[in-house]
Write a protein that holds these residues in place. Structure first.
Motif, PDB file in Angstrom:
ATOM      1  N   ASP A 279       2.953  -2.580 -10.604  1.00  0.00           N
ATOM      2  CA  ASP A 279       3.356  -1.620  -9.765  1.00  0.00           C
ATOM      3  C   ASP A 279       2.861  -0.289 -10.376  1.00  0.00           C
ATOM      4  O   ASP A 279       3.473   0.794 -11.091  1.00  0.00           O
TER       5      ASP A 279
ATOM      6  N   ASN B 235       0.801   0.680   6.760  1.00  0.00           N
ATOM      7  CA  ASN B 235       0.787   0.157   5.392  1.00  0.00           C
ATOM      8  C   ASN B 235       0.093  -1.314   5.519  1.00  0.00           C
ATOM      9  O   ASN B 235      -0.055  -2.024   6.628  1.00  0.00           O
ATOM     10  N   HIS B 236      -0.873  -1.818   4.556  1.00  0.00           N
ATOM     11  CA  HIS B 236      -1.444  -2.701   4.535  1.00  0.00           C
ATOM     12  C   HIS B 236      -1.242  -3.687   3.239  1.00  0.00           C
ATOM     13  O   HIS B 236      -1.234  -2.998   2.367  1.00  0.00           O
ATOM     14  N   LYS B 237      -1.483  -4.929   3.187  1.00  0.00           N
ATOM     15  CA  LYS B 237      -1.511  -5.749   2.046  1.00  0.00           C
ATOM     16  C   LYS B 237      -3.060  -6.004   1.979  1.00  0.00           C
ATOM     17  O   LYS B 237      -3.473  -7.159   2.644  1.00  0.00           O
TER      18      LYS B 237
ATOM     19  N   GLU C 120      -5.929  -8.248  -0.180  1.00  0.00           N
ATOM     20  CA  GLU C 120      -6.043  -9.624  -1.026  1.00  0.00           C
ATOM     21  C   GLU C 120      -7.482  -9.189  -1.602  1.00  0.00           C
ATOM     22  O   GLU C 120      -8.353  -9.478  -0.796  1.00  0.00           O
TER      23      GLU C 120
ATOM     24  N   GLU D 136      -3.679  -8.524  -5.448  1.00  0.00           N
ATOM     25  CA  GLU D 136      -2.801  -8.182  -4.216  1.00  0.00           C
ATOM     26  C   GLU D 136      -2.464  -6.587  -4.459  1.00  0.00           C
ATOM     27  O   GLU D 136      -1.749  -6.406  -5.272  1.00  0.00           O
TER      28      GLU D 136
ATOM     29  N   ASP E 161      -0.650  -3.202  -2.246  1.00  0.00           N
ATOM     30  CA  ASP E 161      -0.001  -2.606  -0.956  1.00  0.00           C
ATOM     31  C   ASP E 161      -0.844  -1.207  -0.846  1.00  0.00           C
ATOM     32  O   ASP E 161      -0.671  -0.449  -1.769  1.00  0.00           O
ATOM     33  N   VAL E 162      -1.381  -0.924   0.366  1.00  0.00           N
ATOM     34  CA  VAL E 162      -1.893   0.307   0.410  1.00  0.00           C
ATOM     35  C   VAL E 162      -1.528   0.784   1.652  1.00  0.00           C
ATOM     36  O   VAL E 162      -1.117   0.260   3.004  1.00  0.00           O
ATOM     37  N   GLY E 163      -1.237   2.489   1.794  1.00  0.00           N
ATOM     38  CA  GLY E 163      -0.685   2.931   2.939  1.00  0.00           C
ATOM     39  C   GLY E 163      -2.008   4.084   3.317  1.00  0.00           C
ATOM     40  O   GLY E 163      -2.288   4.620   2.319  1.00  0.00           O
TER      41      GLY E 163
END
Length: 162
Positions: free
Chosen positions: A46, A93-95, A97, A147, A149-151
């Motif tokens: 986080d 928004n993208h995940k 890896e 992993e 999380d990208v905006g």
């Protein structure tokens, strides 16, 4: 996920080409050390980051470089894996890896030291991570996945045909 330790943290940095200028934000940092329970499949950091770039051309699109570190039961730190991911090209928004790998110990005694003493090989020159030509013939092993999380927000790219 996939890292074989319970104490883990991540160092990260963003790399971009000479056409890109960082306007605000820190292009490198590190997370806190996560101590996960035996039953957890993955560590959660986080750790937010917020970067603003401007560019003259699309060449040199930003990438994120991660270096995952682990601590053994004796409290010794070693690199658990290196990885590189390209920031997604589309807005939203993208995940991501990022598959991580580490150098494989070369030779019987180094493999023995790695398994018994926890002495793992590290890259002396990390520049080789950014060029596939430098990694040719290099032996590594998969260690885990990070992993993220990208905006992504793009502004005025349509004015330049992108």
């Amino acid at each position: 996920t996939g890292f074989d330790t319970n104490r883990i943290f991540c160092k990260f940095s963003f790399k971009s080409g000479h056409n890109w200028t960082l306007l605000s934000g820190k292009e490198s940092g590190e997370t806190y050390e996560e101590v996960r329970d035996e039953i957890d499949e993955f560590a959660v950091w986080d750790h937010p980051f917020d970067l603003h770039f401007k560019c003259k051309a699309i060449r040199g699109w930003p990438k994120i470089y991660v270096e995952v570190w682990q601590a053994d039961t004796e409290g010794r730190y070693s690199v658990s894996g290196y990885g590189m991911g390209v920031i997604p090209f589309g807005p939203g928004n993208h995940k991501m890896e990022i598959k991580c790998w580490a150098p494989r110990p070369q030779g019987y005694f180094k493999q023995l030291a790695s398994s018994l003493l926890g002495i793992k090989p590290e890259l002396k020159f990390k520049d080789m991570l950014f060029s596939s030509a430098d990694r040719f013939g290099f032996e590594g092993e998969t260690t885990g996945t990070v992993e993220i999380d990208v905006g992504v927000i793009l502004k005025d790219f349509h004015l330049h045909g992108v």
